[in-house]
Write an enzyme that holds these catalytic residues in place. Structure first.
Site, PDB file in Angstrom:
ATOM      1  N   GLY A 238       0.781  -1.232   0.000  1.00 28.72           N
ATOM      2  CA  GLY A 238       0.000   0.000   0.000  1.00 28.72           C
ATOM      3  C   GLY A 238       0.810   1.278   0.000  1.00 28.72           C
ATOM      4  N   PRO A 281       5.037  -4.628  -1.174  1.00 29.22           N
ATOM      5  CG  PRO A 281       7.157  -3.694  -1.512  1.00 29.22           C
ATOM      6  CD  PRO A 281       6.453  -4.796  -0.800  1.00 29.22           C
ATOM      7  NE  ARG A 283      -0.737   2.556  -5.423  1.00 28.53           N
ATOM      8  CZ  ARG A 283      -1.874   2.438  -6.099  1.00 28.53           C
ATOM      9  NH1 ARG A 283      -2.016   3.034  -7.258  1.00 28.53           N
ATOM     10  NH2 ARG A 283      -2.893   1.749  -5.607  1.00 28.53           N
ATOM     11  CE1 TYR A 323      -9.197   1.707  -8.430  1.00 25.30           C
ATOM     12  CE2 TYR A 323      -7.697   3.501  -9.006  1.00 25.30           C
ATOM     13  CZ  TYR A 323      -7.954   2.150  -8.846  1.00 25.30           C
ATOM     14  OH  TYR A 323      -6.976   1.228  -9.105  1.00 25.30           O
ATOM     15  CB  CYS A 350     -17.305   4.109 -27.450  1.00 27.36           C
ATOM     16  SG  CYS A 350     -16.587   4.073 -29.084  1.00 27.36           S
ATOM     17  CD  GLU A 351     -18.274   3.725 -21.263  1.00 26.00           C
ATOM     18  OE1 GLU A 351     -18.750   4.543 -20.444  1.00 26.00           O
ATOM     19  OE2 GLU A 351     -18.860   2.702 -21.627  1.00 26.00           O
TER      20      GLU A 351
HETATM   21  C1  PLP Z   1      -2.893  -4.975  -3.561  1.00 27.25           C
HETATM   22  C2  PLP Z   1      -2.182  -5.657  -2.456  1.00 27.25           C
HETATM   23  C3  PLP Z   1      -0.850  -5.358  -2.202  1.00 27.25           C
HETATM   24  C4  PLP Z   1      -0.086  -4.276  -2.932  1.00 27.25           C
HETATM   25  O1  PLP Z   1      -0.688  -3.040  -2.804  1.00 27.25           O
HETATM   26  P1  PLP Z   1       0.075  -1.749  -3.394  1.00 27.25           P
HETATM   27  O2  PLP Z   1      -0.854  -0.638  -3.060  1.00 27.25           O
HETATM   28  O3  PLP Z   1       0.214  -1.951  -4.858  1.00 27.25           O
HETATM   29  O4  PLP Z   1       1.390  -1.674  -2.712  1.00 27.25           O
HETATM   30  C5  PLP Z   1      -0.199  -6.068  -1.216  1.00 27.25           C
HETATM   31  N1  PLP Z   1      -0.841  -7.034  -0.516  1.00 27.25           N
HETATM   32  C6  PLP Z   1      -2.125  -7.352  -0.744  1.00 27.25           C
HETATM   33  C7  PLP Z   1      -2.758  -8.420   0.037  1.00 27.25           C
HETATM   34  C8  PLP Z   1      -2.838  -6.677  -1.711  1.00 27.25           C
HETATM   35  O5  PLP Z   1      -4.119  -6.982  -1.915  1.00 27.25           O
END
Ligand code: PLP
Length: 424
Positions: A238, A281, A283, A323, A350-351
């Site tokens: 996250g 990690p 993202r 989002y 097409c949106e």
């Molecule tokens: C999506 C997810 C991640 C990675 O989340 P990021 O925001 O991309 O770092 C890690 N663990 C679990 C269980 C996830 O669902």
């Protein structure tokens, strides 16, 4: 004239060689992020592992790059597992996540020898035990706990609501106990520890600290109530990245270092032994390393809006439509020119919601200019679709002036290759 180069190659050259739309990864940036995470996520008190959440973007090439940096991998489906197998990564370092894994996926993962199953619920636990015991397989499991905290960007929110799709709510000791009991009786599946994941695009460390304190408090409960100690704990992923000027995320390396000291402190305070701490990690590993190159086509004024149309759209980047995600972009061949006009960057799907950037100031744009959208390396290609039968872009990794085509551009024939019957 100042131009944007990626990995030592100018964007025009990349576009000429590989076409647009084109996903370009700066390979060195990926490696640097992986290195920063591995280096800072270390402790003298417990083992550690950094597992890349491959849903952010996966390819055999990326799996191998990250495996070479010592990372493990999260997969959430047979399809992601297949890629990791194809890449030949160490299966002991693979964590099989996801809710509603099918029996076929569980069998595939058992046969592949994955290190960990992350169990989502009581029913899955029963199916996993049956399948593993029947095959005489031994595998470790982490139980996914919903710690009642959710976080997005700056703030964590203590939600007392136990209604998340993922995991078992931390207060639901009945279901947690059922899983623990069932695994205690299983020859094949060993409860190695617990898992939680609180959200995404988290830009400061307080949310992770709260999650660690809560989960380590939970480990203390498990020690007291169940005699479980020396458990492994995955704290999920996250970590936020910089999409637009206003984003100021703490770096992945600093986040990792903070999490380690927080976990060490909490474990000492609460008197629990942690065998291994895991982070996941996604993202942050690939997001800022990725650029989406488009060619600008037609332009038009519609009401107050100056539209510039690109040769892709929501089919290669659904996040703004899905989002409200925000991005910024540059004209890679005209980096030294000042912004002059406000544009709305829209795609060719097409949106009405097919907008990549709702409002951006750029130098006056001409048809044929390249546009580079920044920080598109995560959840761009991996969420791409064939909507409107647009082929998915090619993916190129660039490093030290060398470009490597990692995924080919999807052709019309590719898109129709699964159809088996045309006669009527
Ligand atoms: C999506 C997810 C991640 C990675 O989340 P990021 O925001 O991309 O770092 C890690 N663990 C679990 C269980 C996830 O669902």
């Amino acid at each position: 004239m100042s131009v944007l180069t990626i990995g030592g190659i100018g964007c025009r050259e990349l576009a000429d060689r590989f076409g647009t739309p084109l996903c370009v990864y700066d390979e060195k940036k990926v490696i640097e992020q992986a290195g920063a995470a591995v280096k800072n996520f270390r402790s003298d008190m417990f083992d550690t592992e950094v597992a890349y959440a491959s849903k952010a973007f996966s390819s055999v090439y990326l799996f191998r790059l990250l495996a070479a940096e010592g990372l493990g991998f999260d997969v959430v489906s047979g399809g992601e597992l297949y890629g990791a197998m194809k890449a030949g990564v160490d299966m002991k370092k693979v964590y099989f996540h996801g809710n509603n894994k099918s029996d076929e996926e569980i069998e595939m993962a058992l046969d592949a020898g994955v290190g960990y199953f992350v169990i989502d619920n009581v029913m899955e636990c029963g199916r996993l035990v049956k399948l593993a015991d029947a095959r005489g397989r031994r595998v470790k499991a982490l139980l996914r706990i919903n710690p009642g905290i959710s976080a997005h960007t700056h703030e964590y929110i203590m939600t007392s609501k136990p209604d998340s799709k993922f995991g078992i709510y931390i207060e639901n000791r009945e279901h947690i106990g059922q899983v623990i009991d069932e695994l205690a009786d299983s020859a094949g599946v060993e409860l190695a520890g617990f898992h939680s994941h609180i959200g995404s695009q988290i830009v400061d460390v307080s949310s992770f600290e709260k999650a660690l304190e809560t989960m380590i408090g939970f480990l203390a409960d498990m020690k007291r109530e169940r005699g479980l100690d020396g458990m492994e704990l995955s704290i999920g992923g996250g970590f936020g990245i910089k999409y637009v000027e206003a984003d100021h995320p703490v770096s992945l390396g600093d986040m990792c270092a903070d999490m380690i000291s927080c976990a060490e402190r909490a474990a000492s305070e609460k008197g629990v032994k942690i065998a291994k701490l895991i982070t996941e990690p996604g993202r942050a590993m690939v997001g800022e390393a990725g650029y989406m190159l488009y060619t600008i086509g037609d332009m038009k004024k519609s009401g107050d809006k100056n539209y510039i149309f690109v040769d892709g759209g929501m089919s290669d980047n659904i996040r703004p439509a899905l989002y409200g995600a925000e991005y910024t972009a540059v004209l890679p061949e005209r980096m030294d020119e000042s912004p002059a006009v406000s544009y709305c960057v829209a795609g060719k799907n097409c949106e009405s919601g097919d907008v990549i950037i709702a409002d951006i100031s750029l130098p006056e744009v001409k048809t044929g200019d390249l546009l580079a959208v920044l920080s598109t390396g995560a959840y761009g290609y991996s969420m791409a679709s064939n909507y409107n039968r647009l082929g998915r872009p090619a993916v190129v990794f660039v490093r030290d002036g060398e470009a490597r085509l990692v995924i080919k551009r999807e052709t019309y024939a590719d898109m129709y290759s699964l159809e088996t019957e045309g006669r009527v």
